[in-house]
Structures are given as C-alpha cells and as structure tokens.
Design a protein around this motif. Structure first.
Motif, mmCIF file in Angstrom:
data_model
loop_
_atom_site.group_PDB
_atom_site.id
_atom_site.type_symbol
_atom_site.label_atom_id
_atom_site.label_comp_id
_atom_site.label_asym_id
_atom_site.label_seq_id
_atom_site.Cartn_x
_atom_site.Cartn_y
_atom_site.Cartn_z
ATOM 1 N N THR A 15 -4.519 3.329 -1.809
ATOM 2 C CA THR A 15 -4.645 2.767 -0.466
ATOM 3 C C THR A 15 -4.366 1.261 -0.484
ATOM 4 O O THR A 15 -3.668 0.742 0.393
ATOM 5 N N GLY A 16 -4.888 0.570 -1.488
ATOM 6 C CA GLY A 16 -4.647 -0.864 -1.618
ATOM 7 C C GLY A 16 -3.173 -1.186 -1.800
ATOM 8 O O GLY A 16 -2.636 -2.106 -1.183
ATOM 9 N N GLY A 18 -0.717 0.708 -0.806
ATOM 10 C CA GLY A 18 -0.089 1.015 0.475
ATOM 11 C C GLY A 18 -0.258 -0.102 1.483
ATOM 12 O O GLY A 18 0.683 -0.442 2.211
ATOM 13 N N VAL A 19 -1.438 -0.690 1.541
ATOM 14 C CA VAL A 19 -1.691 -1.807 2.463
ATOM 15 C C VAL A 19 -0.833 -3.011 2.079
ATOM 16 O O VAL A 19 -0.231 -3.661 2.953
ATOM 17 N N TYR A 22 2.726 -2.274 3.070
ATOM 18 C CA TYR A 22 2.874 -2.255 4.526
ATOM 19 C C TYR A 22 2.937 -3.673 5.100
ATOM 20 O O TYR A 22 3.773 -3.985 5.942
ATOM 21 N N PHE A 23 2.030 -4.545 4.652
ATOM 22 C CA PHE A 23 1.953 -5.883 5.231
ATOM 23 C C PHE A 23 2.880 -6.903 4.565
ATOM 24 O O PHE A 23 3.230 -7.905 5.170
#
Length: 74
Positions: A15-16, A18-19, A22-23
């Motif tokens: 998840t980290g 992916g974040v 994404y950003f």
C-alpha cells in the motif's frame, strides 16, 4: 512472528509503495530509463529489458532485508 502479522506488514508495504507511485509518479520517471536498460522498438515488436533498474531494485531490497534482519537479532 505469526503468518497473519507478516501478511499485514506485506500489505502495508505494498500500500505504501502504491501511494508513493500514485502521488510521485512524475518524480519516478527515471526508473526504467537508466543507462543499461535495453529498449528495442521495431515496427511490430517492442522489447524492454530493465537490467540496471532491476539490479538497483534488488540492491535496495537486499539492503532493507539485511537491516531488518539486523534489527530482529538485537
């Protein structure tokens, strides 16, 4: 450590990542475009072999695992 805890940790790491992607995707465009990454484009075929990028990723993951293993043994 129990399997459930490892699965949760793995999920948080994914998840980290992916974040971050994404950003900060515009800041990560160098990955895959390093010297040593092979790109072949022909009329009907495109081949991409990210040798240098994967070596760098492998080195970073190996270093992280080595550090985590060192913290676990203390």
């Amino acid at each position: 450590m129990q399997l459930g805890k490892w699965i949760i940790i793995f999920g948080l790491v994914v998840t980290g990542i992916g974040v971050l992607v994404y950003f900060f995707h515009d800041k990560l465009q160098w990955f895959g475009n390093l010297p040593g990454d092979i790109k072949i484009k022909k009329e009907n075929v495109q081949v991409f072999i990210p040798i240098t990028s994967m070596l760098l990723l492998s080195l970073a993951l190996s270093l992280m695992l080595w550090l985590f293993r060192g913290m676990k043994n203390d």
